[in-house]
Write an enzyme that holds these catalytic residues in place. Structure first.
Site, mmCIF file in Angstrom:
data_model
loop_
_atom_site.group_PDB
_atom_site.id
_atom_site.type_symbol
_atom_site.label_atom_id
_atom_site.label_comp_id
_atom_site.label_asym_id
_atom_site.label_seq_id
_atom_site.Cartn_x
_atom_site.Cartn_y
_atom_site.Cartn_z
ATOM 1 N N ASP A 26 0.819 -1.218 0.000
ATOM 2 C CA ASP A 26 0.000 0.000 0.000
ATOM 3 C C ASP A 26 0.852 1.266 0.000
ATOM 4 O O ASP A 26 0.428 2.311 0.497
ATOM 5 C CB ASP A 26 -0.966 0.019 1.197
ATOM 6 C CG ASP A 26 -1.766 -1.263 1.320
ATOM 7 O OD1 ASP A 26 -2.358 -1.669 0.306
ATOM 8 O OD2 ASP A 26 -1.780 -1.863 2.410
ATOM 9 N N HIS A 54 -4.219 -2.135 -7.269
ATOM 10 C CA HIS A 54 -3.914 -0.748 -7.617
ATOM 11 C C HIS A 54 -5.209 -0.097 -8.096
ATOM 12 O O HIS A 54 -6.006 -0.735 -8.785
ATOM 13 C CB HIS A 54 -2.906 -0.647 -8.772
ATOM 14 C CG HIS A 54 -1.577 -1.249 -8.490
ATOM 15 N ND1 HIS A 54 -0.852 -0.971 -7.360
ATOM 16 C CD2 HIS A 54 -0.822 -2.114 -9.212
ATOM 17 C CE1 HIS A 54 0.290 -1.638 -7.399
ATOM 18 N NE2 HIS A 54 0.330 -2.336 -8.509
#
Length: 437
Positions: A26, A54
């Site tokens: 992340d 993503h």
């Protein structure tokens, strides 16, 4: 300096560039991968499955990618899923359909990657729920990643190449599913329905399943520009991460060579993506975690909720010893620092610059990192304090335009890690990225 005017060769010599997460995932890899994939010929993934995620915005439209490389959004880009991956085929097809167009004609799948079936996800949920009752949960995405890698290393899994010959695939499928149903006492599983779906997948994908090793090496010989997209991140690596709170694949640089079949000498540049603070999803040690209002501030301002699971992320201060440990493994050439804008508004920012033994008071040796699950019992972080800044930095167009305290923080990270910071993320949009000269 406008990043869109620059080719990947402007930040290093050679045509093969890897983008790897340097924390617990992340970090914001998607943005820089998206930017650089515009200039590459081929974008590849080498590890993991649909547990990664993503969110990319192109022409005001958002795309959530879990299996497909970001390059799939650009017509000039060929995309490759390597042999180190585990592929839930239905999720792949759904992702292809969500983007639309003829993107499948630009996609190649390794015949040596493994197929992730619905039963792997069932087993994952069963195992995680059992651990939850025992208070020992890992915090998996329940996407079946671990169980699929388990069948792979147990040598009973099914490779994607088997799908090219459906009758052969069918015999392997029935044997595997029957064995797993018996082993895990699963009585309610619709094999016939899944087989029917896989026949359609066979028709759709049989010409896209290839020998990726041969393909990749041919592209290397032709000097094609290749962007390698890492899923998850270094501290989730099955060997080097905070075991057992890790993923089931090799997320570090070595996974590129085993997961794509390219020669290690061909990699020219490794970009380490580093968030300006630290986050973690799920369980496991997190020694700079903030369980106070500052942690809440970072979570809400940075919208720290999982792309795949929507789970809230734990937030804490940036950890320099972690980055030095990861640099030892990944040989980070340059850094992409992300989400610096989230720190705007904090009066003071802490940076973890070392760890001290609670027993002896000695500092941990540079390059070492306490990855064991009981590490917080034995070590405490050593912090350096920085004055914060109030300004909104999202409209800055150069490093020099950043507030002085923001520049000091960035330069301190660069000094401690010893790798140049080239890109700095200062906002959510794709153009909220500045290049540090």
């Amino acid at each position: 300096m406008n990043i869109f005017q620059h080719d990947i060769q402007d930040v290093g010599q050679g045509n093969v560039v890897a983008i790897l997460g340097s924390q617990w995932g992340d970090e914001g890899k998607g943005k820089i991968i998206d930017i650089l994939s515009k200039h590459s010929d081929i974008t590849c993934r080498f590890n993991g499955g649909s547990n990664a995620g993503h969110t990319i915005s192109v022409n005001d439209k958002k795309y959530a990618l879990h299996l497909l490389p970001c390059g799939i959004l650009y017509e000039n880009n060929i995309c490759v899923l390597g042999n180190g991956m585990v592929v839930h085929v239905k999720s792949l097809i759904d992702e292809i359909n969500s983007i639309g167009g003829n993107i499948i004609d630009r996609l190649y799948l390794s015949d040596k990657s493994h197929i992730l079936f619905d039963i792997h996800q069932t087993i994952d949920s069963m195992q995680e729920n059992k651990k939850l009752k025992e208070g020992k949960q890992i915090g998996t995405t329940k996407r079946g990643i671990g169980p699929c890698y388990s069948t792979k290393v147990s040598r009973v899994g099914i490779r994607l190449g088997s799908l090219k010959n459906f009758e052969h695939f069918k015999s392997l499928y029935v044997k595997l599913i029957d064995n797993l149903m018996e082993l895990y006492n699963i009585s309610d599983y619709n094999k016939e329905e899944e087989l029917e779906a896989f026949y359609q997948y066979h028709l759709l994908l049989k010409d896209r399943i290839i020998d990726v090793i041969s393909f990749m090496n041919n592209q290397l010989n032709e000097k094609k520009k290749i962007l390698i997209e890492g899923a998850n991140a270094a501290m989730l690596d099955i060997d080097f991460g905070t075991y057992p709170y890790v993923t089931s694949s090799c997320t570090t640089v070595g996974g590129i060579f085993s997961g794509l079949g390219i020669n290690h000498k061909k990699l020219n540049l490794t970009v380490g993506v580093v968030k300006s603070y630290l986050t973690r999803v799920g369980c496991g040690p997190f020694m700079t975690e903030l369980t106070n209002e500052i942690g809440d501030y970072l979570r809400e301002k940075g919208y720290e909720y999982g792309t795949t699971t929507k789970r809230p992320r734990r937030c804490g201060w940036l950890d320099i010893p972690m980055l030095l440990y990861v640099k030892c493994i990944n040989s980070i050439d340059i850094i992409n620092l992300t989400k610096l804008d989230v720190l705007s508004g904090l009066k003071e920012i802490s940076l973890c610059v070392g760890y001290r033994s609670k027993a002896t008071g000695e500092l941990l040796q540079k390059g070492c990192y306490p990855v064991d699950e009981d590490a917080p019992e034995h070590y405490e972080p050593v912090y350096e304090q920085f004055e914060g800044w109030e300004e909104d930095i999202s409209n800055c167009e150069s490093f020099e335009e950043l507030p002085e305290n923001a520049r000091k923080y960035v330069l301190a990270i660069e000094k401690y890690v010893g790798s140049p910071i080239v890109w700095i993320g200062i906002g959510a949009n794709r153009n909220n990225t500045i290049m540090k000269k």
